[in-house]
Design an enzyme around this catalytic site. Sequence first.
Site, PDB file in Angstrom:
ATOM      1  N   ASN A 181       5.501  44.861  -8.995  1.00  0.00           N
ATOM      2  CA  ASN A 181       6.735  45.473  -9.509  1.00  0.00           C
ATOM      3  C   ASN A 181       6.560  46.124 -10.878  1.00  0.00           C
ATOM      4  O   ASN A 181       7.256  47.086 -11.203  1.00  0.00           O
ATOM      5  CB  ASN A 181       7.880  44.452  -9.527  1.00  0.00           C
ATOM      6  CG  ASN A 181       7.539  43.187 -10.294  1.00  0.00           C
ATOM      7  OD1 ASN A 181       6.377  42.908 -10.581  1.00  0.00           O
ATOM      8  ND2 ASN A 181       8.562  42.413 -10.622  1.00  0.00           N
TER       9      ASN A 181
ATOM     10  N   LYS B 291      -7.040  41.354 -11.265  1.00  0.00           N
ATOM     11  CA  LYS B 291      -6.837  41.737  -9.865  1.00  0.00           C
ATOM     12  C   LYS B 291      -5.378  42.164  -9.685  1.00  0.00           C
ATOM     13  O   LYS B 291      -4.475  41.325  -9.711  1.00  0.00           O
ATOM     14  CB  LYS B 291      -7.142  40.581  -8.912  1.00  0.00           C
ATOM     15  CG  LYS B 291      -7.171  41.023  -7.440  1.00  0.00           C
ATOM     16  CD  LYS B 291      -7.167  39.865  -6.471  1.00  0.00           C
ATOM     17  CE  LYS B 291      -5.762  39.382  -6.200  1.00  0.00           C
ATOM     18  NZ  LYS B 291      -4.917  40.402  -5.508  1.00  0.00           N
TER      19      LYS B 291
ATOM     20  N   GLY C  47       3.719  36.268  -9.685  1.00  0.00           N
ATOM     21  CA  GLY C  47       3.984  36.514  -8.277  1.00  0.00           C
ATOM     22  C   GLY C  47       4.896  35.463  -7.681  1.00  0.00           C
ATOM     23  O   GLY C  47       5.703  34.843  -8.376  1.00  0.00           O
TER      24      GLY C  47
ATOM     25  N   VAL D  33       6.276  32.008  -5.581  1.00  0.00           N
ATOM     26  CA  VAL D  33       6.063  30.567  -5.705  1.00  0.00           C
ATOM     27  C   VAL D  33       4.988  30.070  -4.738  1.00  0.00           C
ATOM     28  O   VAL D  33       4.086  29.332  -5.159  1.00  0.00           O
ATOM     29  CB  VAL D  33       7.391  29.799  -5.504  1.00  0.00           C
ATOM     30  CG1 VAL D  33       7.133  28.291  -5.433  1.00  0.00           C
ATOM     31  CG2 VAL D  33       8.364  30.104  -6.632  1.00  0.00           C
ATOM     32  N   PRO D  34       5.017  30.436  -3.443  1.00  0.00           N
ATOM     33  CA  PRO D  34       3.966  29.937  -2.546  1.00  0.00           C
ATOM     34  C   PRO D  34       2.556  30.317  -2.989  1.00  0.00           C
ATOM     35  O   PRO D  34       1.639  29.485  -2.940  1.00  0.00           O
ATOM     36  CB  PRO D  34       4.315  30.589  -1.197  1.00  0.00           C
ATOM     37  CG  PRO D  34       5.786  30.852  -1.270  1.00  0.00           C
ATOM     38  CD  PRO D  34       6.043  31.214  -2.703  1.00  0.00           C
ATOM     39  N   THR D  35       2.373  31.558  -3.444  1.00  0.00           N
ATOM     40  CA  THR D  35       1.051  31.960  -3.923  1.00  0.00           C
ATOM     41  C   THR D  35       0.706  31.237  -5.214  1.00  0.00           C
ATOM     42  O   THR D  35      -0.447  30.838  -5.429  1.00  0.00           O
ATOM     43  CB  THR D  35       0.993  33.487  -4.132  1.00  0.00           C
ATOM     44  OG1 THR D  35       1.359  34.144  -2.923  1.00  0.00           O
ATOM     45  CG2 THR D  35      -0.405  33.924  -4.533  1.00  0.00           C
TER      46      THR D  35
ATOM     47  N   GLU E 137       3.847  32.682 -13.733  1.00  0.00           N
ATOM     48  CA  GLU E 137       5.149  33.339 -13.884  1.00  0.00           C
ATOM     49  C   GLU E 137       5.594  33.695 -12.480  1.00  0.00           C
ATOM     50  O   GLU E 137       5.124  34.654 -11.885  1.00  0.00           O
ATOM     51  CB  GLU E 137       5.017  34.576 -14.784  1.00  0.00           C
ATOM     52  CG  GLU E 137       6.354  35.056 -15.344  1.00  0.00           C
ATOM     53  CD  GLU E 137       7.080  35.988 -14.396  1.00  0.00           C
ATOM     54  OE1 GLU E 137       7.955  35.477 -13.653  1.00  0.00           O
ATOM     55  OE2 GLU E 137       6.778  37.186 -14.382  1.00  0.00           O
TER      56      GLU E 137
ATOM     57  N   CYS F 107      11.700  39.601 -11.034  1.00  0.00           N
ATOM     58  CA  CYS F 107      11.718  38.153 -10.839  1.00  0.00           C
ATOM     59  C   CYS F 107      12.836  37.453 -11.605  1.00  0.00           C
ATOM     60  O   CYS F 107      13.378  36.446 -11.152  1.00  0.00           O
ATOM     61  CB  CYS F 107      10.367  37.557 -11.229  1.00  0.00           C
ATOM     62  SG  CYS F 107       9.825  38.014 -12.889  1.00  0.00           S
TER      63      CYS F 107
ATOM     64  N   GLU G 157      15.346  33.877  -3.152  1.00  0.00           N
ATOM     65  CA  GLU G 157      15.047  35.113  -3.857  1.00  0.00           C
ATOM     66  C   GLU G 157      14.904  36.253  -2.856  1.00  0.00           C
ATOM     67  O   GLU G 157      14.038  36.215  -1.971  1.00  0.00           O
ATOM     68  CB  GLU G 157      13.768  34.958  -4.681  1.00  0.00           C
ATOM     69  CG  GLU G 157      13.468  36.174  -5.539  1.00  0.00           C
ATOM     70  CD  GLU G 157      12.241  35.979  -6.427  1.00  0.00           C
ATOM     71  OE1 GLU G 157      12.261  36.442  -7.574  1.00  0.00           O
ATOM     72  OE2 GLU G 157      11.265  35.352  -5.960  1.00  0.00           O
TER      73      GLU G 157
ATOM     74  N   GLU H  31       4.233  34.099 -21.513  1.00  0.00           N
ATOM     75  CA  GLU H  31       3.664  35.398 -21.829  1.00  0.00           C
ATOM     76  C   GLU H  31       4.508  36.007 -22.936  1.00  0.00           C
ATOM     77  O   GLU H  31       5.695  35.714 -23.069  1.00  0.00           O
ATOM     78  CB  GLU H  31       3.644  36.294 -20.592  1.00  0.00           C
ATOM     79  CG  GLU H  31       2.739  35.744 -19.502  1.00  0.00           C
ATOM     80  CD  GLU H  31       2.507  36.690 -18.360  1.00  0.00           C
ATOM     81  OE1 GLU H  31       1.337  36.982 -18.079  1.00  0.00           O
ATOM     82  OE2 GLU H  31       3.487  37.118 -17.726  1.00  0.00           O
TER      83      GLU H  31
END
Length: 517
Positions: free
Chosen positions: A180, A203, A255, A257-259, A277, A311, A414, A491
């Site tokens: 995003n 990445k 990114g 939550v699961p990742t 984050e 987010c 979300e 951050e």
Amino acid sequence: MLPQPSLSLLPRFCAFLPFATMSSKTSTFLLQQPLNYRAGARIQPVDGSHSEEVYEPATGRVMGKFLFSGEKEVDLAVQSAKAAFKIWSQKSGMERSRVLLEAARIIRERREEIATMETINNGKSIFEARVDIDISWQCLEYYAGLAGAIAGQHIQLPGGSFAYTRREALGVCVGIGAWNYPFQIACWKSAPALACGNAMIYKPSPLTPISVVMLAEIFTQAGVPNGLFNVVQGGAATGQFLCQHRDVAKVSFTGSVPTGIKIMEMSAKGIKPVTLELGGKSPLIIFSDSILENAVNGALMANFLTQGEVCCNGTRVFVQREILEAFTEEVVKHTQKIKIGDPLLEDTRMGALISHPHLERVLGFITQAKEQGAKVLCGGEPYVPDDPKLKNGYYMRPCVLGDCRDDMTCVKEEIFGPVMSILPFDTEEEVLERANNTTFGLAGGVFTRDIQRAHRVVAALQAGMCFINNYNISPVELPFGGYKMSGFGRENGQAAMEYYSQLKTVCVEMGDVESVF
């Protein structure tokens, strides 16, 4: 009819991008050169066996293909970064500062071309992309100012002995970015990392692989050692190789939550510190004493920037019942006026969503919301611009949902799209309990003219980033991060420096050593 796309910027822009050429038929870019960056140059990954297509969201057109990086390429990137780290970490803070300031200057000078590329690859309006690039160079300038101020502490001990602390770099850090805010997130991660003396391997999301390579070239042009900022392209497997590499000292991820959970699990095997984050489902609380115009504008900013793909968006809009009707009427009226279309047009305020699958996912949430009893007050359907070039783009009309309940999926999960859910409330105590009834905790906001209530409410909100009488402003001076499942670490701000450095304590004995043995 919508006006034709404004492409006067692109021919000049193309001259700065050796990896792209203009197609006279579609006025979009074609990728031609590699998107990996190692040791100061663009390269193809040595073991790139899998390729992915990269799309232009505004048109749905494939711009080209790029190769994912395998384990060998990741290792080469790490070794290159390690070599550069040995040089960079020995420089003084002021020396690093000068390089970061030069990189900021180059970004500022090339603002228009970087913003244009960001718009082409991401789909957001050029108006917003320019703001993203401004925040990016400001971030580099901010951390350039802090680089020379990194210092330890002196502690006096008995008998003339003393101790001191040293704040030292971690080593090779990994940044894994989201789609995003591709360029801006890369700056948010790399600026404090480099200011502290680290190297970074970055990445980007495979959906937006292009602009971060421009940042890598700018760092090289500014004078960082070759290899200090490398780019590896890829998906989950590439991320795994990075997180599990023994010479990677830290991972910073933005990114889902699961990742994020997977990143944390993989990094834990090497006891690597991580900054996460992650997602959010943030509350925006609007009390009846609010200035209605400000509250409406705040709600629009909290929901519709970058097509709602943010987010920290305040997508659960709690409105005190006394002003529910007036607020809803104004929000709907303003939402219906949002200009959708070609993101390269100056007056466009909402461009295309990132991909067709994501567009379908967002529309699916709206369908489900209607099935569960919510009322679509405006928008919520696909939008097809009149310009034939844009007919396959990923557009939708921004949506406002009324008659929402806390147990609805659209209120709990979300959506990551331009969908606002309005929920009535009666009392402060009630709305705080409802606002905090979520696994997320990234952000929250309150609109009220009662200053005591404003501070009382944000103190009670379980969220890392809170706003009073505004929403979604992110000055680089302010730490940004979440509570609960929205992640941890910060951050931006001075706080980020602590997450890219480690503390060493040195104890100095000035007398004789006494032994108990």
